[in-house]
Write an enzyme that holds these catalytic residues in place. Structure first.
Site: not given
Length: 209
Positions: A47, A93
């Site tokens: 991430h 995201h």
């Protein structure tokens, strides 16, 4: 055993490879503490560091006569003339939006606005590129439609509340995105060349800054 003993099992539980662990030891010049290992685990995660896609991102051009700040800072900056610059930031995201569509997408927008601000710039417009599973899928269509609705609402809510308009975007659906939607948000801003700020730190006592 000391609960903070760093074993291969502990390293693996932090989603770090043995090669990455050795790199941590090399950077620090010693064994990391349990807390430091956790920090590296987060910052070197998919991430935060885009570890699987970085090899592909490196193929994109990042230099030029008008490039003022290339990759490596919170946002990239290019010279647009007359003493003005444009700062750009793109953020994915994906998994957060799959788990919680509204909040995941909204915080994706918030993240790029934050990174633009940290460069001393003022956001002026947002865009997005979205990929979802097939909306008419016989088994997962309802879930895919709920994901799309939640993501669009989250992007709109954060941008509208902040006062930055979403000026464009694209949406595509395919069965390949059924278990992993792609949520890319993009922001552009303006600033004077003399207003730039940087987030990198260096110096004694900061071996991994």
């Amino acid at each position: 055993m000391n609960p903070e003993t760093i074993t291969p099992e502990v390293v693996a539980a932090h989603n770090l490879t043995s090669e990455e662990f050795e790199r941590i030891r090399e950077l620090l010049g010693r064994e990391p503490t349990f807390v430091e290992l956790g920090v590296f685990s987060v910052m070197w995660s998919e991430h935060c560091s885009y570890k699987s896609s970085r090899v592909h991102l490196k193929r994109l051009p990042t230099t030029g006569a008008r490039v003022i700040v290339p990759p490596g800072e919170n946002a990239g900056i290019v010279d647009v003339g007359d003493g003005w610059c444009a700062a750009f930031k793109v953020e994915s995201h994906n998994h957060p939006s799959f788990i919680e569509p509204f909040q995941g997408a909204a915080t994706g927008v918030g993240g790029i606005l934050r990174d633009i601000f940290t460069m001393g710039a003022r956001p002026v417009a947002a865009m997005n590129s979205l990929r979802f599973g097939t909306l008419s899928h016989p088994e997962h269509g309802r879930r895919n439609r709920a994901l799309l609705a939640g993501v669009v609402a989250g992007i709109a809510h954060y941008g509208n509340a902040f006062g930055v308009p979403t000026v464009g975007g694209e949406v595509a659906c395919d069965d390949g995105y059924g278990s992993n939607p792609i949520i890319n948000t993009i922001d552009i801003s303006k600033e004077r060349q003399e207003q730039r700020y940087f987030g990198k730190t260096a110096g004694d006592g900061r071996p991994v800054a």
